[in-house]
Design an enzyme around this catalytic site. Structure first.
Site, PDB file in Angstrom:
ATOM      1  CB  THR A  22       5.103  39.557  13.835  1.00 56.27           C
ATOM      2  OG1 THR A  22       5.309  40.906  13.412  1.00 56.27           O
ATOM      3  CG2 THR A  22       4.829  39.541  15.327  1.00 56.27           C
ATOM      4  CG  ASP A  23       9.424  40.608   9.604  1.00 55.35           C
ATOM      5  OD1 ASP A  23       9.844  39.905  10.545  1.00 55.35           O
ATOM      6  OD2 ASP A  23      10.158  41.387   8.964  1.00 55.35           O
TER       7      ASP A  23
ATOM      8  CB  ALA B 297      20.371  52.808  15.332  1.00 54.10           C
ATOM      9  N   GLY B 298      18.913  49.628  14.611  1.00 52.95           N
ATOM     10  CA  GLY B 298      17.599  49.009  14.526  1.00 52.95           C
ATOM     11  C   GLY B 298      16.609  49.841  13.742  1.00 52.95           C
ATOM     12  CG  LEU B 299      16.602  53.510  13.867  1.00 54.70           C
ATOM     13  CD1 LEU B 299      17.124  54.927  14.044  1.00 54.70           C
ATOM     14  CD2 LEU B 299      15.199  53.376  14.446  1.00 54.70           C
TER      15      LEU B 299
ATOM     16  CD  GLU C  81      18.863  43.051   5.145  1.00 56.02           C
ATOM     17  OE1 GLU C  81      19.107  43.098   6.351  1.00 56.02           O
ATOM     18  OE2 GLU C  81      18.464  44.048   4.494  1.00 56.02           O
TER      19      GLU C  81
ATOM     20  CG  ASP D 277      13.424  45.897   8.490  1.00 54.65           C
ATOM     21  OD1 ASP D 277      12.473  46.122   9.258  1.00 54.65           O
ATOM     22  OD2 ASP D 277      14.495  45.377   8.861  1.00 54.65           O
TER      23      ASP D 277
ATOM     24  CB  SER E 153      20.577  46.959   5.698  1.00 58.80           C
ATOM     25  OG  SER E 153      19.479  46.415   6.411  1.00 58.80           O
TER      26      SER E 153
ATOM     27  CD  GLU F 132      10.453  45.236  16.238  1.00 58.45           C
ATOM     28  OE1 GLU F 132      10.691  45.141  15.010  1.00 58.45           O
ATOM     29  OE2 GLU F 132      10.100  46.286  16.768  1.00 58.45           O
TER      30      GLU F 132
END
Length: 381
Positions: A34-35, A122-124, A159, A171, A127, A32
């Site tokens: 890190t990208d 929801a962090g999923l 984005e 993502d 988008s 998380e």
């Protein structure tokens, strides 16, 4: 479902769509924040998807309709698209059109009918699912011939530059490139991919997703501030990115940084190490060994990166107390979802324990489901 989508499209836009495309949301096992530091991530695609039915238009207009929207069509001229010009959910598909045109790809107008069961906020990666489904549709409609990673980068550009969220590539890469039955080990610097088998069912395990229903908005500046802090730390350390700081050099590096930057750096370096540790476990078939790694990752997000919240902390604590092997917040933070790895036999008990804990704390009841590693963006019809 495909026939139903075509009927819905016809009711809104008149006529039949050329086809239908789908792209999934994602849950990140580990890796998380890190990208955008050129690091490592390990997401899986969810069975929850965004579906886009589409056809070309020849008048230079983009007409968008969402089944989850207010019942109206958003009608936009392509020559008027510019960063910040389109508000709300419509900015994501409009941004994909803009990003493709900016990159020199010959895209024209289109009618889109959008439907989704990816939980929003929801962090999923709802988008990214919308962006990647739109990109897949335009790729086929206009014969662009772009690969899945290329479409993911277009979606990320939409984005970042059009919507204004400075996210990394994880993502969109997950939504575009994941395969069924595997986690995607992605080096976000080189974009090298490796599909690592993840057969939870064979191991007698399940991955429970707990949507706390606390909504987050990554466009509100908090996410950008975290990224800016990491970039500042890398600059002060003379590094291209925090990915280049080895774990054995962490202590000395922290001594050279202002106090407010130290927790950010500590999280990124230790999180990259947790990703590679997780991959090693999966390669050896040691799925249950991921539990403590997940819980350690949550502690780092809570204490160092400070992107957790009372609801996600409680979900982790309740799940682990009820017997989960490990749990952690997933996604950008400031709300969203938690994942818990557990034996299949006690999954119902863990779900009940989390609901009871939320009820006791006066929180809204969470929405829970089991995640199965699923396929990335593709044409449905």
């Amino acid at each position: 479902m495909i026939d139903e989508a075509a009927t819905d499209f016809e009711a809104v836009h008149g006529g039949r769509p050329t086809g239908a495309w789908t792209a999934p949301g994602r849950v990140n096992l580990i890796g998380e924040h890190t990208d955008y530091n050129d690091g490592f991530v390990l997401p899986i695609a969810l069975p929850h998807t965004t579906r886009v039915s589409a056809r070309r238009r020849e008048d230079g207009r983009l007409r968008l309709y969402s089944a989850q929207g207010d019942g109206t069509i958003t009608d936009l001229p392509l020559d008027g698209l510019a960063p910040g010009a389109v508000a709300s959910w419509a900015g994501y598909p409009a941004g994909v059109f803009w990003a493709l045109a900016e990159a020199g790809h010959p895209v024209g107008g289109a009618d889109l009918y959008i439907d989704s069961d990816v939980p929003s906020g929801a962090g999923l990666s709802s988008s990214a699912a919308l962006e990647c489904a739109t990109a897949a549709a335009l790729n086929d409609l206009y014969g662009l011939g772009l690969s899945a990673p290329e479409l993911a980068l277009i979606a990320q550009r939409a984005e970042n530059a059009f919507v204004g969220v400075p996210c990394g590539a994880m993502d969109q890469m997950a939504s575009a490139c994941c395969t069924s039955g595997a986690a995607l080990f992605l080096d976000t610097r080189t974009l090298e991919q490796r599909h690592v088998p993840l057969d939870l069912e064979a191991a007698g395990l399940r991955l429970l997703v707990i949507d706390t229903r606390v909504k987050h908005d990554l466009g509100d500046g908090a996410y950008a501030a975290l990224r800016a802090g990491c970039e500042r730390a890398a600059h002060l350390l003379g590094l291209p990115a925090l990915r280049d700081l080895a774990p054995d050099g962490l202590a000395a590096a922290l001594d050279r940084l202002p106090g407010e930057l130290r927790p950010l750096v500590r999280h990124v370096v230790t999180e990259n190490r947790r990703v590679t540790e997780t991959v090693d476990h999966l390669v050896r078939g040691e799925i249950a060994a991921l539990g403590p790694v997940l819980t350690a990752g949550h502690a780092s997000l809570r204490d160092d990166y400070r992107v957790s919240c009372p609801e996600t902390d409680l979900a982790v604590e309740a799940a682990v107390a009820a017997g989960a092997l490990g749990a952690r917040m997933t996604g950008g933070g400031f709300g969203g979802s938690v994942i818990a790895l557990a034996q299949a036999a006690i999954l119902a008990g863990i779900s009940d324990a989390v609901r009871a804990a939320f009820r006791s704390a006066g929180f809204a009841s969470p929405f829970m489901f089991t995640a199965v590693p699923s396929a990335g963006a593709r044409r449905m019809a």
